[in-house]
Design a protein around this motif. Structure first.
Motif, PDB file in Angstrom:
ATOM      1  N   GLN A 229       0.937  -1.206   0.103  1.00 27.00           N
ATOM      2  CA  GLN A 229      -0.010  -0.128  -0.155  1.00 27.00           C
ATOM      3  C   GLN A 229       0.463   1.249   0.074  1.00 27.00           C
ATOM      4  N   HIS A 231       0.898   5.385   0.518  1.00 18.83           N
ATOM      5  CA  HIS A 231       0.419   5.987   1.752  1.00 18.83           C
ATOM      6  C   HIS A 231       0.308   7.429   1.556  1.00 18.83           C
ATOM      7  N   PRO A 250       2.113   0.951  -5.673  1.00 16.87           N
ATOM      8  CA  PRO A 250       2.287  -0.602  -4.982  1.00 16.87           C
ATOM      9  C   PRO A 250       2.451  -1.361  -5.571  1.00 16.87           C
TER      10      PRO A 250
END
Length: 272
Positions: A229, A231, A250
């Motif tokens: 993931q 951010h 990702p």
């Protein structure tokens, strides 16, 4: 240092995994070359006479000539791939290596000279007078297009700190010594400069190094393969340092999709 049998086997596995993506990226680049070659070259003041002669009547200053199809253009470019080997990359290095293999195999197939260099700072040896920064040349310009030349990049591993601005300035100097028309610096990093007395100041210093390289005529692109993931704060940091020329994905499988528009634009400048 000669690669071990295990590293050679591991590189074969990575290159096989990257092959479909490398082919996709290579096709895009070759298509860009072909589009450049067959692009209309009309509306000239001299050359072969165009069949659309009605323009001689309806236009005040018609350009009635065209130039026949140009020969296949060549790419006049050199790439430097700078790899953050700091401790914060420990959970992203495998994904980063897949991205490096993808780029190396694509550039090698297109016969574009390139080098792959890892960097880090030895935190144990930092003093008030010295901050030892180390550079590991995994692939050099001279052998970058040779078969099997990419295996050594597997020796790049997370180490300690990273002083990104310093590393970018050093790579800028190396690239400026190249004679190619287009010189591109790809920075594989998580965008977290971290070293002695360099945390908050590191982002500003890295940004200044990027701007300086661009003022000197280099193209600078950041590549962050997050291995999971992404951010929002990571995206913001990369954008603050590198501007729009930052790619944050990702998973390495998404890299060609995000990077292709940037590469196409850059390579069109390098075609002659």
């Amino acid at each position: 240092m000669r690669p071990t049998a295990e590293q050679e086997a591991a590189y074969r596995r990575l290159s096989e995994r990257a092959a479909p993506l490398a082919k996709k990226l290579e096709r895009v680049i070759r298509r860009t070359l072909e589009q450049k070659r067959i692009a209309p070259r009309g509306d000239r003041l001299f050359g072969r006479l165009d069949k659309r002669l009605t323009r001689a009547v309806i236009e005040e200053a018609p350009r009635l000539f065209y130039k026949k199809r140009a020969p296949v253009p060549q790419i006049d470019a050199a790439f430097a791939l700078l790899v953050d080997c700091s401790a914060s990359m420990y959970d992203k290095m495998d994904e980063t290596k897949q991205g490096l293999v993808l780029f190396h195999e694509t550039l090698r197939s297109l016969r574009i000279p390139h080098e792959i260099v890892g960097f880090w700072e030895d935190a144990d040896r930092v003093t008030e007078q010295e901050a030892p920064n180390l550079f590991q040349v995994a692939v050099d310009f001279g052998s970058s297009c040779a078969s099997g030349s990419g295996t050594a990049l597997l020796a790049l591993e997370p180490q300690q700190d990273n002083r990104d601005g310093y590393a970018i300035r050093l790579m800028t100097e190396r690239l400026l010594r190249r004679a190619e028309r287009q010189r591109v610096l790809l920075v594989f990093s998580d965008g977290e400069p971290s070293a002695a007395d360099y945390n908050d100041a590191g982002i500003l210093d890295t940004c200044e190094a990027v701007l300086q390289a661009r003022r000197l005529g280099l193209e600078v692109i950041s590549v962050f393969l997050a291995a999971g993931q992404v951010h929002e704060t990571q995206q913001l940091t990369m954008r603050n340092i590198y501007g729009r020329s930052s790619v944050v994905v990702p998973d390495v499988s998404e890299l060609p999709e995000h990077l292709t528009p940037i590469l196409r634009k850059l390579l069109l400048k390098s075609i002659f």
